[in-house]
Design a protein around this motif. Structure first.
Motif, PDB file in Angstrom:
ATOM      1  N   ALA A   1       0.831  -1.211   0.000  1.00 55.34           N
ATOM      2  CA  ALA A   1       0.000   0.000   0.000  1.00 55.34           C
ATOM      3  C   ALA A   1       0.862   1.256   0.000  1.00 55.34           C
ATOM      4  CB  ALA A   1      -0.927  -0.009   1.220  1.00 55.34           C
ATOM      5  N   ALA A   2       1.913   1.278   0.816  1.00 59.21           N
ATOM      6  CA  ALA A   2       2.795   2.445   0.887  1.00 59.21           C
ATOM      7  C   ALA A   2       3.466   2.707  -0.460  1.00 59.21           C
ATOM      8  CB  ALA A   2       3.845   2.248   1.972  1.00 59.21           C
ATOM      9  N   CYS A   3       3.903   1.648  -1.103  1.00 59.40           N
ATOM     10  CA  CYS A   3       4.557   1.781  -2.411  1.00 59.40           C
ATOM     11  C   CYS A   3       3.560   2.273  -3.456  1.00 59.40           C
ATOM     12  CB  CYS A   3       5.137   0.433  -2.821  1.00 59.40           C
ATOM     13  SG  CYS A   3       6.227   0.514  -4.251  1.00 59.40           S
ATOM     14  N   ASN A   4       2.318   1.786  -3.387  1.00 63.35           N
ATOM     15  CA  ASN A   4       1.292   2.206  -4.347  1.00 63.35           C
ATOM     16  C   ASN A   4       0.991   3.698  -4.220  1.00 63.35           C
ATOM     17  OD1 ASN A   4       1.050  -0.367  -5.333  1.00 63.35           O
ATOM     18  ND2 ASN A   4      -0.718  -0.905  -4.067  1.00 63.35           N
ATOM     19  N   ILE A   5       1.011   4.227  -2.992  1.00 67.83           N
ATOM     20  CA  ILE A   5       0.750   5.658  -2.788  1.00 67.83           C
ATOM     21  C   ILE A   5       1.846   6.484  -3.455  1.00 67.83           C
ATOM     22  CG2 ILE A   5       0.498   7.493  -1.066  1.00 67.83           C
ATOM     23  CD1 ILE A   5      -0.561   5.305   0.862  1.00 67.83           C
ATOM     24  N   LEU A   6       3.107   6.084  -3.244  1.00 68.86           N
ATOM     25  CA  LEU A   6       4.214   6.794  -3.896  1.00 68.86           C
ATOM     26  C   LEU A   6       4.076   6.739  -5.416  1.00 68.86           C
ATOM     27  CD1 LEU A   6       7.553   5.973  -2.019  1.00 68.86           C
ATOM     28  CD2 LEU A   6       6.324   8.128  -2.095  1.00 68.86           C
ATOM     29  N   GLU A   7       3.770   5.565  -5.925  1.00 70.42           N
ATOM     30  CA  GLU A   7       3.621   5.388  -7.372  1.00 70.42           C
ATOM     31  C   GLU A   7       2.545   6.316  -7.921  1.00 70.42           C
ATOM     32  OE1 GLU A   7       2.701   1.431  -9.128  1.00 70.42           O
ATOM     33  OE2 GLU A   7       4.805   1.021  -8.687  1.00 70.42           O
ATOM     34  N   SER A   8       1.421   6.411  -7.180  1.00 69.53           N
ATOM     35  CA  SER A   8       0.314   7.264  -7.620  1.00 69.53           C
ATOM     36  C   SER A   8       0.717   8.730  -7.640  1.00 69.53           C
ATOM     37  CB  SER A   8      -0.897   7.076  -6.690  1.00 69.53           C
ATOM     38  OG  SER A   8      -1.399   5.769  -6.778  1.00 69.53           O
ATOM     39  N   ILE A   9       1.458   9.164  -6.628  1.00 74.39           N
ATOM     40  CA  ILE A   9       1.918  10.552  -6.577  1.00 74.39           C
ATOM     41  C   ILE A   9       2.821  10.854  -7.773  1.00 74.39           C
ATOM     42  CG2 ILE A   9       3.407  12.158  -5.292  1.00 74.39           C
ATOM     43  CD1 ILE A   9       2.303  10.916  -2.718  1.00 74.39           C
ATOM     44  N   PHE A  10       3.754   9.952  -8.043  1.00 84.07           N
ATOM     45  CA  PHE A  10       4.704  10.178  -9.137  1.00 84.07           C
ATOM     46  C   PHE A  10       3.995  10.180 -10.496  1.00 84.07           C
ATOM     47  CE2 PHE A  10       8.134   7.994  -6.329  1.00 84.07           C
ATOM     48  CZ  PHE A  10       8.157   9.119  -5.514  1.00 84.07           C
ATOM     49  N   LYS A  11       3.039   9.266 -10.695  1.00 83.34           N
ATOM     50  CA  LYS A  11       2.326   9.199 -11.973  1.00 83.34           C
ATOM     51  C   LYS A  11       1.450  10.436 -12.165  1.00 83.34           C
ATOM     52  CE  LYS A  11       2.283   4.168 -12.486  1.00 83.34           C
ATOM     53  NZ  LYS A  11       1.449   2.934 -12.473  1.00 83.34           N
ATOM     54  N   THR A  12       0.834  10.914 -11.079  1.00 83.32           N
ATOM     55  CA  THR A  12       0.024  12.128 -11.163  1.00 83.32           C
ATOM     56  C   THR A  12       0.900  13.324 -11.518  1.00 83.32           C
ATOM     57  OG1 THR A  12      -1.526  11.260  -9.511  1.00 83.32           O
ATOM     58  CG2 THR A  12      -1.577  13.636  -9.919  1.00 83.32           C
ATOM     59  N   TYR A  13       2.088  13.375 -10.931  1.00 79.23           N
ATOM     60  CA  TYR A  13       3.024  14.462 -11.228  1.00 79.23           C
ATOM     61  C   TYR A  13       3.387  14.454 -12.716  1.00 79.23           C
ATOM     62  CZ  TYR A  13       7.177  17.412 -11.175  1.00 79.23           C
ATOM     63  OH  TYR A  13       8.081  18.406 -11.444  1.00 79.23           O
ATOM     64  N   ILE A  14       3.724  13.283 -13.236  1.00 81.84           N
ATOM     65  CA  ILE A  14       4.130  13.167 -14.648  1.00 81.84           C
ATOM     66  C   ILE A  14       2.994  13.603 -15.569  1.00 81.84           C
ATOM     67  CG2 ILE A  14       4.731  11.501 -16.458  1.00 81.84           C
ATOM     68  CD1 ILE A  14       6.264   9.922 -14.280  1.00 81.84           C
ATOM     69  N   ALA A  15       1.757  13.172 -15.245  1.00 82.20           N
ATOM     70  CA  ALA A  15       0.608  13.532 -16.084  1.00 82.20           C
ATOM     71  C   ALA A  15       0.319  15.025 -16.010  1.00 82.20           C
ATOM     72  CB  ALA A  15      -0.616  12.734 -15.643  1.00 82.20           C
ATOM     73  N   ASP A  16       0.308  15.585 -14.790  1.00 85.82           N
ATOM     74  CA  ASP A  16      -0.024  17.003 -14.621  1.00 85.82           C
ATOM     75  C   ASP A  16       1.031  17.921 -15.226  1.00 85.82           C
ATOM     76  OD1 ASP A  16      -2.229  16.124 -13.311  1.00 85.82           O
ATOM     77  OD2 ASP A  16      -1.915  17.291 -11.475  1.00 85.82           O
ATOM     78  N   GLU A  17       2.278  17.505 -15.141  1.00 88.35           N
ATOM     79  CA  GLU A  17       3.364  18.327 -15.684  1.00 88.35           C
ATOM     80  C   GLU A  17       3.635  18.024 -17.156  1.00 88.35           C
ATOM     81  OE1 GLU A  17       4.940  20.849 -14.064  1.00 88.35           O
ATOM     82  OE2 GLU A  17       3.455  20.487 -12.477  1.00 88.35           O
ATOM     83  N   LYS A  18       2.777  17.138 -17.724  1.00 90.94           N
ATOM     84  CA  LYS A  18       2.862  16.803 -19.158  1.00 90.94           C
ATOM     85  C   LYS A  18       4.247  16.284 -19.543  1.00 90.94           C
ATOM     86  CE  LYS A  18      -0.807  19.981 -20.571  1.00 90.94           C
ATOM     87  NZ  LYS A  18      -1.321  20.134 -19.201  1.00 90.94           N
ATOM     88  N   LEU A  19       4.772  15.395 -18.710  1.00 86.17           N
ATOM     89  CA  LEU A  19       6.041  14.746 -19.004  1.00 86.17           C
ATOM     90  C   LEU A  19       5.777  13.421 -19.703  1.00 86.17           C
ATOM     91  CD1 LEU A  19       7.753  15.361 -15.533  1.00 86.17           C
ATOM     92  CD2 LEU A  19       7.958  16.759 -17.592  1.00 86.17           C
ATOM     93  N   GLU A  20       6.796  12.854 -20.283  1.00 83.90           N
ATOM     94  CA  GLU A  20       6.632  11.581 -20.992  1.00 83.90           C
ATOM     95  C   GLU A  20       6.665  10.424 -19.997  1.00 83.90           C
ATOM     96  OE1 GLU A  20       8.699   8.960 -24.599  1.00 83.90           O
ATOM     97  OE2 GLU A  20       9.348  11.028 -24.189  1.00 83.90           O
ATOM     98  N   MET A  21       5.588   9.654 -20.004  1.00 80.54           N
ATOM     99  CA  MET A  21       5.503   8.516 -19.096  1.00 80.54           C
ATOM    100  C   MET A  21       6.444   7.412 -19.577  1.00 80.54           C
ATOM    101  SD  MET A  21       3.800   7.668 -16.280  1.00 80.54           S
ATOM    102  CE  MET A  21       2.234   8.551 -16.296  1.00 80.54           C
ATOM    103  N   PRO A  22       7.240   6.821 -18.686  1.00 86.23           N
ATOM    104  CA  PRO A  22       8.151   5.756 -19.110  1.00 86.23           C
ATOM    105  C   PRO A  22       7.375   4.530 -19.585  1.00 86.23           C
ATOM    106  CG  PRO A  22       8.074   5.891 -16.727  1.00 86.23           C
ATOM    107  CD  PRO A  22       7.320   7.072 -17.237  1.00 86.23           C
ATOM    108  N   GLN A  23       8.003   3.750 -20.438  1.00 85.73           N
ATOM    109  CA  GLN A  23       7.344   2.574 -20.977  1.00 85.73           C
ATOM    110  C   GLN A  23       7.026   1.580 -19.865  1.00 85.73           C
ATOM    111  OE1 GLN A  23       9.508   0.717 -24.139  1.00 85.73           O
ATOM    112  NE2 GLN A  23       7.767  -0.509 -24.818  1.00 85.73           N
ATOM    113  N   LYS A  24       7.969   1.401 -18.967  1.00 88.13           N
ATOM    114  CA  LYS A  24       7.740   0.532 -17.821  1.00 88.13           C
ATOM    115  C   LYS A  24       7.389   1.419 -16.627  1.00 88.13           C
ATOM    116  CE  LYS A  24       9.727  -3.310 -15.201  1.00 88.13           C
ATOM    117  NZ  LYS A  24      10.945  -4.133 -14.956  1.00 88.13           N
ATOM    118  N   GLN A  25       6.150   1.307 -16.157  1.00 88.62           N
ATOM    119  CA  GLN A  25       5.650   2.244 -15.158  1.00 88.62           C
ATOM    120  C   GLN A  25       5.717   1.680 -13.736  1.00 88.62           C
ATOM    121  OE1 GLN A  25       1.835   3.894 -16.309  1.00 88.62           O
ATOM    122  NE2 GLN A  25       2.426   3.929 -18.468  1.00 88.62           N
TER     123      GLN A  25
END
Length: 276
Positions: free
Chosen positions: A163-187
């Motif tokens: 659960a703790a790891c999933n929260i971090l992952e969600s924060i990082f993915k939201t950051y990438i999407a909001d800042e319009k960065l390129e999402m890595p192929q392996k997420q």
């Protein structure tokens, strides 16, 4: 959404806190909780009621202030045996009785106390996705997500790490999407973390302060460690031949580390947005 302290909760606090606290200790407690303004005039019940009403009017997050005020009462250890007075009759433990009243009134008002001085309104985290909490920077609810992970530490430490790891992952993915960065192929965690830390400038080599370099280098390693820990020891993946003897203290370390990093990323993100 902004939630105020319910009137019945204010009533219970103003009726019971004066029996436990002095004027000075009330002032210190409300100051610690970041209640706005100077101490109101009047008796202790009047002071508590007036200050809590002011919290509802002026504080950005009234329930955050409430959580800090009642934390000391709600985190009292449960006593198995009654305390006896010198006459032999059971003596009333005022603080324990107050805790019971608080639990009852919070439940009536559809509020839940979470360890660490957090009040959940029962609608924030469950009714909204973690991504929405992150976008709205609802720090109390994000804290609550980590507390839910902590609630499983003793019974399901592997679930808690996941659960703790999933929260971090969600924060990082939201950051990438909001800042319009390129999402890595392996997420996975390590790969989305590389994108976020690069964009936020988390490069120890760019710092002049030697001590801060050490801390930031440690943070980079911790995120990689949490991701590896989930892969090898949590419930997120099947177990191989090597079985990790995961203890609650190991899971607790991972969760607290993830929580610290999450807040650091969110605060850095907000600071950068304010400078633009």
């Amino acid at each position: 959404m902004r939630k105020e302290i319910p009137t019945p909760v204010i009533a219970v606090l103003s009726e019971n806190m004066p029996a436990i606290e002095t004027h000075a200790s009330l002032d210190n407690l409300f100051s610690y909780a970041e209640a706005p303004g100077e101490p109101p005039d009047g008796s202790k019940p009047v002071k508590v009621q007036a200050w809590l009403r002011r919290v509802n009017k002026e504080s950005k997050h009234p329930l955050v202030v409430l959580g800090r005020i009642i934390e000391g009462y709600m985190e009292l250890p449960d006593l198995e045996d009654d305390t006896f007075s010198w006459l032999g009759a059971p003596a009333v433990d005022v603080k324990k009785e107050f805790k019971t009243k608080l639990e009852a009134i919070l439940s009536r008002c559809n509020l839940t106390y979470l360890s660490g001085g957090i009040i959940s309104d029962g609608s924030s985290a469950p009714s909204r996705s973690l991504a929405e909490l992150i976008k709205g920077r609802d720090i109390p609810s994000i804290d609550a997500e980590f507390n839910r992970a902590l609630s499983n530490v003793n019974s399901e430490p592997r679930e808690a790490v996941s659960a703790a790891c999933n929260i971090l992952e969600s924060i990082f993915k939201t950051y990438i999407a909001d800042e319009k960065l390129e999402m890595p192929q392996k997420q996975d965690l390590q790969n989305v973390w590389k994108i976020v830390r690069s964009d936020l400038g988390f490069d120890p080599g760019a710092l002049e302060d030697h001590d801060l370099k050490k801390i930031l280098s440690g943070v980079l390693s911790v995120v990689d460690g949490i991701g590896a820990f989930r892969t090898h020891a949590s419930s997120a993946h099947g177990q191989g031949r090597k079985i990790y003897n995961l203890k609650p203290r190991h899971a607790r370390l991972a969760i607290h580390s993830a929580h610290t990093i999450a807040l650091f990323v969110l605060e850095t993100w907000d600071e950068r947005k304010s400078q633009k």
